[in-house]
Design a protein around this motif. Structure first.
Motif, PDB file in Angstrom:
ATOM      1  N   SER A  79      74.395 -27.998  57.812  1.00  0.00           N
ATOM      2  CA  SER A  79      75.775 -28.464  57.947  1.00  0.00           C
ATOM      3  C   SER A  79      76.147 -28.707  59.402  1.00  0.00           C
ATOM      4  O   SER A  79      77.113 -29.404  59.696  1.00  0.00           O
ATOM      5  N   THR A  80      75.370 -28.129  60.329  1.00  0.00           N
ATOM      6  CA  THR A  80      75.633 -28.300  61.761  1.00  0.00           C
ATOM      7  C   THR A  80      74.981 -29.567  62.325  1.00  0.00           C
ATOM      8  O   THR A  80      75.090 -29.828  63.524  1.00  0.00           O
ATOM      9  N   TYR A  81      74.307 -30.324  61.475  1.00  0.00           N
ATOM     10  CA  TYR A  81      73.613 -31.531  61.958  1.00  0.00           C
ATOM     11  C   TYR A  81      74.605 -32.509  62.574  1.00  0.00           C
ATOM     12  O   TYR A  81      75.668 -32.796  62.023  1.00  0.00           O
ATOM     13  N   ASP A  82      74.245 -33.045  63.734  1.00  0.00           N
ATOM     14  CA  ASP A  82      75.045 -34.041  64.440  1.00  0.00           C
ATOM     15  C   ASP A  82      74.094 -35.111  64.942  1.00  0.00           C
ATOM     16  O   ASP A  82      73.222 -34.834  65.771  1.00  0.00           O
ATOM     17  N   GLU A  83      74.247 -36.319  64.438  1.00  0.00           N
ATOM     18  CA  GLU A  83      73.317 -37.390  64.794  1.00  0.00           C
ATOM     19  C   GLU A  83      73.360 -37.739  66.281  1.00  0.00           C
ATOM     20  O   GLU A  83      72.456 -38.397  66.796  1.00  0.00           O
TER      21      GLU A  83
ATOM     22  N   SER B  65      61.615 -19.769  50.202  1.00  0.00           N
ATOM     23  CA  SER B  65      60.999 -19.380  51.470  1.00  0.00           C
ATOM     24  C   SER B  65      61.948 -18.761  52.485  1.00  0.00           C
ATOM     25  O   SER B  65      61.512 -18.031  53.380  1.00  0.00           O
ATOM     26  N   GLY B  66      63.247 -19.086  52.427  1.00  0.00           N
ATOM     27  CA  GLY B  66      64.185 -18.595  53.423  1.00  0.00           C
ATOM     28  C   GLY B  66      64.402 -19.528  54.597  1.00  0.00           C
ATOM     29  O   GLY B  66      65.227 -19.247  55.477  1.00  0.00           O
ATOM     30  N   TRP B  67      63.711 -20.660  54.616  1.00  0.00           N
ATOM     31  CA  TRP B  67      63.838 -21.574  55.756  1.00  0.00           C
ATOM     32  C   TRP B  67      65.208 -22.255  55.808  1.00  0.00           C
ATOM     33  O   TRP B  67      65.703 -22.573  56.891  1.00  0.00           O
ATOM     34  N   ASN B  68      65.860 -22.497  54.668  1.00  0.00           N
ATOM     35  CA  ASN B  68      67.151 -23.193  54.696  1.00  0.00           C
ATOM     36  C   ASN B  68      68.215 -22.368  55.415  1.00  0.00           C
ATOM     37  O   ASN B  68      69.019 -22.908  56.183  1.00  0.00           O
ATOM     38  N   ALA B  69      68.244 -21.055  55.161  1.00  0.00           N
ATOM     39  CA  ALA B  69      69.204 -20.191  55.849  1.00  0.00           C
ATOM     40  C   ALA B  69      68.956 -20.197  57.351  1.00  0.00           C
ATOM     41  O   ALA B  69      69.900 -20.207  58.155  1.00  0.00           O
ATOM     42  N   LEU B  70      67.680 -20.222  57.750  1.00  0.00           N
ATOM     43  CA  LEU B  70      67.359 -20.280  59.178  1.00  0.00           C
ATOM     44  C   LEU B  70      67.751 -21.638  59.771  1.00  0.00           C
ATOM     45  O   LEU B  70      68.203 -21.708  60.923  1.00  0.00           O
ATOM     46  N   ALA B  71      67.579 -22.701  58.977  1.00  0.00           N
ATOM     47  CA  ALA B  71      67.993 -24.028  59.448  1.00  0.00           C
ATOM     48  C   ALA B  71      69.483 -24.054  59.740  1.00  0.00           C
ATOM     49  O   ALA B  71      69.937 -24.661  60.721  1.00  0.00           O
TER      50      ALA B  71
ATOM     51  N   TYR C  91      70.053 -21.852  63.007  1.00  0.00           N
ATOM     52  CA  TYR C  91      69.494 -22.336  64.275  1.00  0.00           C
ATOM     53  C   TYR C  91      69.535 -23.860  64.417  1.00  0.00           C
ATOM     54  O   TYR C  91      68.967 -24.396  65.373  1.00  0.00           O
ATOM     55  N   ASN C  92      70.171 -24.525  63.472  1.00  0.00           N
ATOM     56  CA  ASN C  92      70.450 -25.954  63.603  1.00  0.00           C
ATOM     57  C   ASN C  92      69.182 -26.810  63.696  1.00  0.00           C
ATOM     58  O   ASN C  92      69.044 -27.666  64.567  1.00  0.00           O
ATOM     59  N   PHE C  93      68.236 -26.569  62.778  1.00  0.00           N
ATOM     60  CA  PHE C  93      67.066 -27.448  62.694  1.00  0.00           C
ATOM     61  C   PHE C  93      66.976 -28.057  61.301  1.00  0.00           C
ATOM     62  O   PHE C  93      67.651 -27.630  60.360  1.00  0.00           O
ATOM     63  N   ILE C  94      66.166 -29.071  61.162  1.00  0.00           N
ATOM     64  CA  ILE C  94      65.923 -29.750  59.886  1.00  0.00           C
ATOM     65  C   ILE C  94      64.659 -29.161  59.275  1.00  0.00           C
ATOM     66  O   ILE C  94      63.637 -29.025  59.957  1.00  0.00           O
ATOM     67  N   ALA C  95      64.717 -28.796  58.003  1.00  0.00           N
ATOM     68  CA  ALA C  95      63.561 -28.232  57.295  1.00  0.00           C
ATOM     69  C   ALA C  95      63.018 -29.243  56.295  1.00  0.00           C
ATOM     70  O   ALA C  95      63.792 -29.906  55.597  1.00  0.00           O
ATOM     71  N   VAL C  96      61.703 -29.351  56.232  1.00  0.00           N
ATOM     72  CA  VAL C  96      61.046 -30.351  55.382  1.00  0.00           C
ATOM     73  C   VAL C  96      60.016 -29.666  54.497  1.00  0.00           C
ATOM     74  O   VAL C  96      59.234 -28.835  54.960  1.00  0.00           O
ATOM     75  N   TYR C  97      60.009 -30.049  53.204  1.00  0.00           N
ATOM     76  CA  TYR C  97      59.133 -29.426  52.211  1.00  0.00           C
ATOM     77  C   TYR C  97      58.344 -30.508  51.475  1.00  0.00           C
ATOM     78  O   TYR C  97      58.796 -31.027  50.451  1.00  0.00           O
TER      79      TYR C  97
ATOM     80  N   ALA D 114      59.254 -16.471  57.208  1.00  0.00           N
ATOM     81  CA  ALA D 114      59.935 -17.567  57.897  1.00  0.00           C
ATOM     82  C   ALA D 114      60.605 -17.063  59.173  1.00  0.00           C
ATOM     83  O   ALA D 114      60.568 -17.741  60.209  1.00  0.00           O
ATOM     84  N   ASP D 115      61.226 -15.893  59.122  1.00  0.00           N
ATOM     85  CA  ASP D 115      61.870 -15.321  60.310  1.00  0.00           C
ATOM     86  C   ASP D 115      60.858 -15.112  61.436  1.00  0.00           C
ATOM     87  O   ASP D 115      61.115 -15.446  62.601  1.00  0.00           O
ATOM     88  N   VAL D 116      59.706 -14.531  61.086  1.00  0.00           N
ATOM     89  CA  VAL D 116      58.688 -14.245  62.095  1.00  0.00           C
ATOM     90  C   VAL D 116      58.167 -15.550  62.709  1.00  0.00           C
ATOM     91  O   VAL D 116      58.018 -15.658  63.935  1.00  0.00           O
ATOM     92  N   LEU D 117      57.912 -16.536  61.867  1.00  0.00           N
ATOM     93  CA  LEU D 117      57.395 -17.801  62.385  1.00  0.00           C
ATOM     94  C   LEU D 117      58.430 -18.526  63.230  1.00  0.00           C
ATOM     95  O   LEU D 117      58.088 -19.116  64.264  1.00  0.00           O
ATOM     96  N   TRP D 118      59.705 -18.499  62.817  1.00  0.00           N
ATOM     97  CA  TRP D 118      60.718 -19.171  63.624  1.00  0.00           C
ATOM     98  C   TRP D 118      60.858 -18.509  65.006  1.00  0.00           C
ATOM     99  O   TRP D 118      61.000 -19.202  66.022  1.00  0.00           O
ATOM    100  N   LYS D 119      60.825 -17.189  65.064  1.00  0.00           N
ATOM    101  CA  LYS D 119      60.881 -16.501  66.364  1.00  0.00           C
ATOM    102  C   LYS D 119      59.735 -16.930  67.270  1.00  0.00           C
ATOM    103  O   LYS D 119      59.893 -17.004  68.497  1.00  0.00           O
ATOM    104  N   PHE D 120      58.592 -17.211  66.657  1.00  0.00           N
ATOM    105  CA  PHE D 120      57.447 -17.713  67.430  1.00  0.00           C
ATOM    106  C   PHE D 120      57.690 -19.162  67.853  1.00  0.00           C
ATOM    107  O   PHE D 120      57.517 -19.527  69.011  1.00  0.00           O
TER     108      PHE D 120
END
Length: 321
Positions: free
Chosen positions: A62-66, A90-96, A99-105, A311-317
């Protein structure tokens, strides 16, 4: 249920998105972070790659800004899975959102496998370096590196993407695939991380450039432990772990491929994990590999609500690079 759409026919829908579990074999459900999700966009794209119809889901926070460029995170499913499953569990959507990133599956191609006899075992699989020995002789392997190149081109054309921050995460067969992409697509991606899937042991590859990696393995992963001398439980101890020829051979493939110092230090450990860091021989700060062992983790992608999940561990990396 997410509906498929054909490329050039974009159907968007808006609403409240929450992370839920569709199976305890895959993940522990988590509601953490979902209360802040207000308005997000999910798009399922069907595209043609080398003559095949292929599909991927894009979650835009929801924070996406073109007007601003956004990081991009891919999550690759394991054998018999699909993009929708990992979109859900997976939990990636909540992290997106956070942290304002786009997640792709994305979803892989379906192959006839030798495991249960040819003609009886059609399974989704990524064409990682292990797949050729698993498929039946009649199968034609798809070029998944070209598929990901195509997805990246399509996403960069459709969204405001920070091309210096493109990350690949994977589970099981998908983890093996992100390792392949760390070799063949390393000119476009920033960092990779995967759980429960690896290179073949005692081989060597030639990456276009060396990117940071984070490998992970559960101590009770039944799909991997049986291949080792430990049979049931892999020790939460790297000295003991590397006495096993298979795990030692797999690690040697990464060390040789990515020009790493075989001497490691134990870092970033928690009550539930033990992590070894292998520094690169170049001495550059982003030339490294982390290898994390998860205590009492079987062959699934964890997303618990009382501590960090995979997902949390990988995003921190990832966010370090």
């Amino acid at each position: 249920m997410i509906k498929a759409i054909h490329i050039n026919t974009i159907i968007l829908f808006w609403g409240l998105i929450s992370v839920v579990s569709c199976g305890k074999d895959d993940v522990s459900p988590s509601s953490e972070g979902t209360e802040n999700i207000q308005e997000s966009q999910t798009e399922t794209v069907v595209t043609i790659s080398n003559g095949d119809q292929r599909e991927y889901i894009v979650y835009t926070p929801s924070t996406y800004d073109e007007k601003n460029e956004h990081p991009l995170v891919f999550q690759l499913h394991g054998s018999s899975g699909n993009g929708e499953k990992f979109y859900t569990i997976s939990g990636w959507n909540a992290l997106a959102e956070q942290y304002n990133f786009i997640a792709v599956y994305p979803t892989s191609y379906i192959y006839d496998l030798r495991l249960n006899g040819c003609g009886n075992d059609l399974v989704t699989k990524w064409n990682n370096y292990n797949l050729p020995k698993e498929v039946c002789p009649t199968e034609t392997l798809r070029d998944d590196t070209a598929f990901f190149n195509q997805i990246l081109d399509e996403l960069i054309n459709a969204y405001s993407i920070d091309e210096s921050r493109i990350y690949m995460a994977g589970f099981s067969n998908g983890s093996g695939m992100v390792s392949r992409l760390a070799v063949e697509l390393s000119d476009r991606i920033t960092a990779v991380g995967g759980l429960a899937g690896f290179f073949p042991e005692d081989t060597i590859y030639a990456p276009k450039r060396i990117r940071p990696l984070h490998l992970m393995l559960g101590t009770t992963d039944e799909k991997i432990a049986y291949r080792t001398i430990f049979q049931d439980t892999i020790p939460l101890d790297f000295q003991q772990l590397f006495t096993d020829p298979t795990l030692r051979g797999i690690t040697q493939t990464y060390i040789k491929t990515f020009d790493l110092d075989p001497n490691y230090s134990v870092t970033d450990s928690t009550e539930y994990t033990l992590t070894a860091t292998f520094e690169g021989n170049s001495g550059e700060p982003d030339h490294l590999m982390k290898f994390t062992i998860w205590k009492d983790l079987g062959h699934f992608f964890p997303n618990p609500d009382d501590r960090d999940g995979a997902a949390d561990v990988l995003w921190k990396f990832f966010e370090r690079y």
